[in-house]
Design a protein around this motif. Sequence first.
Motif, PDB file in Angstrom:
ATOM      1  N   ASN A   5       9.956 -48.201 -25.262  1.00 12.28           N
ATOM      2  CA  ASN A   5       8.845 -48.635 -24.426  1.00 12.28           C
ATOM      3  C   ASN A   5       8.916 -50.156 -24.210  1.00 12.28           C
ATOM      4  O   ASN A   5       9.732 -50.850 -24.816  1.00 12.28           O
ATOM      5  CB  ASN A   5       7.504 -48.181 -25.009  1.00 12.28           C
ATOM      6  N   GLU A   6       8.067 -50.650 -23.351  1.00  9.65           N
ATOM      7  CA  GLU A   6       8.123 -52.066 -22.965  1.00  9.65           C
ATOM      8  C   GLU A   6       7.939 -52.999 -24.156  1.00  9.65           C
ATOM      9  O   GLU A   6       8.614 -54.025 -24.266  1.00  9.65           O
ATOM     10  CB  GLU A   6       7.066 -52.361 -21.886  1.00  9.65           C
ATOM     11  N   GLN A  11      10.567 -56.849 -27.968  1.00 13.05           N
ATOM     12  CA  GLN A  11      10.936 -57.310 -29.312  1.00 13.05           C
ATOM     13  C   GLN A  11      12.447 -57.355 -29.480  1.00 13.05           C
ATOM     14  O   GLN A  11      12.994 -58.277 -30.081  1.00 13.05           O
ATOM     15  CB  GLN A  11      10.321 -56.385 -30.371  1.00 13.05           C
ATOM     16  N   VAL A  12      13.110 -56.334 -28.945  1.00 11.47           N
ATOM     17  CA  VAL A  12      14.576 -56.287 -29.038  1.00 11.47           C
ATOM     18  C   VAL A  12      15.175 -57.486 -28.301  1.00 11.47           C
ATOM     19  O   VAL A  12      16.073 -58.176 -28.800  1.00 11.47           O
ATOM     20  CB  VAL A  12      15.122 -54.964 -28.444  1.00 11.47           C
ATOM     21  N   GLU A  46      20.182 -48.904 -23.297  1.00 13.82           N
ATOM     22  CA  GLU A  46      18.906 -49.622 -23.163  1.00 13.82           C
ATOM     23  C   GLU A  46      18.893 -50.913 -23.978  1.00 13.82           C
ATOM     24  O   GLU A  46      18.324 -51.919 -23.557  1.00 13.82           O
ATOM     25  CB  GLU A  46      17.735 -48.716 -23.574  1.00 13.82           C
ATOM     26  N   ILE A  47      19.528 -50.886 -25.130  1.00 13.28           N
ATOM     27  CA  ILE A  47      19.595 -52.113 -25.937  1.00 13.28           C
ATOM     28  C   ILE A  47      20.425 -53.161 -25.189  1.00 13.28           C
ATOM     29  O   ILE A  47      20.025 -54.325 -25.086  1.00 13.28           O
ATOM     30  CB  ILE A  47      20.217 -51.835 -27.321  1.00 13.28           C
TER      31      ILE A  47
ATOM     32  N   MET B   1      10.742 -37.151 -28.029  1.00 15.74           N
ATOM     33  CA  MET B   1      11.011 -36.564 -29.349  1.00 15.74           C
ATOM     34  C   MET B   1      11.453 -37.604 -30.375  1.00 15.74           C
ATOM     35  O   MET B   1      11.261 -37.440 -31.557  1.00 15.74           O
ATOM     36  CB  MET B   1      12.002 -35.414 -29.174  1.00 15.74           C
ATOM     37  N   PHE B   2      12.074 -38.690 -29.893  1.00 15.65           N
ATOM     38  CA  PHE B   2      12.452 -39.731 -30.843  1.00 15.65           C
ATOM     39  C   PHE B   2      11.480 -40.896 -30.783  1.00 15.65           C
ATOM     40  O   PHE B   2      10.964 -41.223 -29.724  1.00 15.65           O
ATOM     41  CB  PHE B   2      13.853 -40.262 -30.526  1.00 15.65           C
ATOM     42  N   GLU B   3      11.299 -41.517 -31.943  1.00 18.65           N
ATOM     43  CA  GLU B   3      10.529 -42.753 -31.987  1.00 18.65           C
ATOM     44  C   GLU B   3      11.468 -43.836 -32.477  1.00 18.65           C
ATOM     45  O   GLU B   3      12.410 -43.568 -33.218  1.00 18.65           O
ATOM     46  CB  GLU B   3       9.418 -42.617 -33.036  1.00 18.65           C
ATOM     47  N   PHE B   4      11.184 -45.070 -32.070  1.00 19.87           N
ATOM     48  CA  PHE B   4      12.009 -46.186 -32.529  1.00 19.87           C
ATOM     49  C   PHE B   4      11.103 -47.288 -33.048  1.00 19.87           C
ATOM     50  O   PHE B   4      10.227 -47.760 -32.347  1.00 19.87           O
ATOM     51  CB  PHE B   4      12.903 -46.676 -31.389  1.00 19.87           C
TER      52      PHE B   4
END
Lengths: 213, 324
Positions: A5-6, A11-12, A46-47, B1-4
Motif C-alpha cells: 500500500n502507499e 517507508q520502503v 514493486e520494491i 492474502m499477503f500482508e507486509f
Amino acid sequence: MALLNEEIRGQVREMLAELPDAVRLVVFKKPEDCSYCETIEELVTEIAETSENVSVEVYDFTQDQDKVAEFKIDKAPVIAIVGARDYGLRFFGVPANYEFTTLLHGIQAAGTGKSIQLDGATKDYLAALDKPVHYQVFVTPTCPYCPGAAVMAFDMAVESDLVRADVVEASEFPELSSRYNVMGVPLNIINETQRVEGRAPATMIVEAIESSL
Amino acid sequence: MFEFKIGEELAKPGATGGLYDLVVIGAGPAGMTAAIYAARNSIKTLVLEKSSLGGLAATTELIENYPGFPEGIAGAELMDRFQKQARRFGAEIIEFDEVLQIEPVKQGLLRARTDSGEVYEARAVLIATGSRPKKLHLPGEDEFYGRGLSYCATCDGPLFKNKDVVVIGTGSSGLQEGLNLLGYAKHVTFVEFLPYSPAEKILQKRTMSHEKSTFYFNQQVTEIKGERVVTAVVMKDRATGEVQELPTEGVFVYVGYAPDTKFVEGQVEMNKWGYVKTDGKMHTNMEGIFAAGDVRADNVAQVTVAVSDGTKAALAVREYLAVL
C-alpha cells in the motif's frame, strides 16, 4: 492490485533512498508447483519501483542453468540479494508479513556492504574466519522473533565472504524443514550440524560457528 | 492474502551509560509504558530486556480488547508501537541482556548487574519482568521442545499446516491461540484439566463451534510421547481413571503463567507464588524499587492493566525522584 500500500511504499522508498551501491534482486522461479512465484516477482518489482538503486532480474530455476550455477542456487523460489558483490544473501520463499522486514534489511545490508547490528568483537571474529560457514535460518511469516534472527545471518554474511546466509520460509520448504526437524522458529542451523533455537545473540551464533569448524 | 510489515525492532544502539534516573527491567507493556511516561517527563530512562522486545504480548497473534483498535491488532505490532513511542521521547532500550541482580548501594543509588557483565547505575528501578508460560513439568516436555512441542502458536503454527495438533489448556490464551491454529491445522484437539473451560465466552463459542475442533475436559495430561519428534499426548480422565493416548504431531501448551522474579528473591517482598507485593502506587518494600504489570501480586494479566501499572509506577518514580 498492488501488494504494497502507499504507506508501506513510502517507508520502503525512504529506507532505500541512499544506498551507496546498486542492489540486484535476482529471483529464481520454478515453472511448476510454485503457487507464490508470481507474488515474489510482483513484490520485488514493486520494491524496485521505489528506488533507482534497486533492480530486478528473473530467471527460471530449471532452464537458466548458467545463472543457477553463478548464484549457487539449489532450490526455488528464491531471491538472491546482490550488492557491489554477491555477499551470499538468499531468501527462500515469500518474504511476507514480518519477513518483509528481513528482505528490506537484506537490501540495505547488500547496498551498503555493512552490517546493522554487529559489535566490533563479532566483526573481528568474522574477519578472521578462514573456513566457509553455511548459516541457515528457518522462519515463518507470522513469527515476530524471526526477522531478528534472519537479519543476524544477513549481517554476518555481509561482514565475511566466507559466510553465506540462507533464510528459509519453513512452511514453503517442507522437505528441507523435515530434514532439520524444524518444528519451532526461528531455528538457526550452522554448517548443517549446529542447531541454535530461537533468536540468539551474536555471541551464541559465534560459539555455534566455532563448534562447527 | 499477503500482508507486509516493516518492524523497527532491529535497530539496536547501545546504552549511553552514566547514571540513569530510572532503569526499567522488562520491555513488555508495563515496562514500555513506564518508559514512555518517564522519558516524556525528562526522566533519564533505560529499559533492559532479557529477550526480544514486547514480552508475552508480542507473541499474541491478535489482541482484540485493547481499546483504540476496533478491528484488533497483532500483539507484536502493538508492542512495536509502544517501543517507537518510548524511543521517541528518548528512552534507551537494550535487548538480550538479563538483569541478574539489583544491588542497593546507598539512598538514591542502585546498581543493576546484567548477564553480559554490564553494571548500570540508577536512582530508581522498576521491576516489570512479567510472567512466562508455565511448563507442565511432565516427562517428554523438555525433550520435545522445538520438536513438536511449542509455547508459541503464533510463531510455530504455520509449521503444522494440515497436521493434527493438541492444545493443552483452554483458558483464554489457549483458546485464542487455538483459534489461530484452527486456521492451519487439519484438526485441533483441546485438553483441559478442569471440567469446564475458564476462557472468555466469546472464545469458547468460536472454538467449540468450529468444525475442526474436539474438546476433552477433566483430563490430566501425564506424558508427551515421541520418538525424535512428538507422536502423542497421554491423558487420564480424572473422573473415571481411563487412560487415553491422542496421536498428534504438535503440542501447544497454555497452562497459565509464572512470574520472573528469581533475581530479587530474598530482597523484594513477594507472595507465595513469587509475585511482587506493592502498594497502590507500585512501591515495593524496598526504597527506590517499584514493580508493575504481570509480575505484581494479585494482578490480572492483561495489556490494559500492565499499561495502567506502568503509568502509575512512572508517576510514583517521578514523585520519588523529586524528593530524593
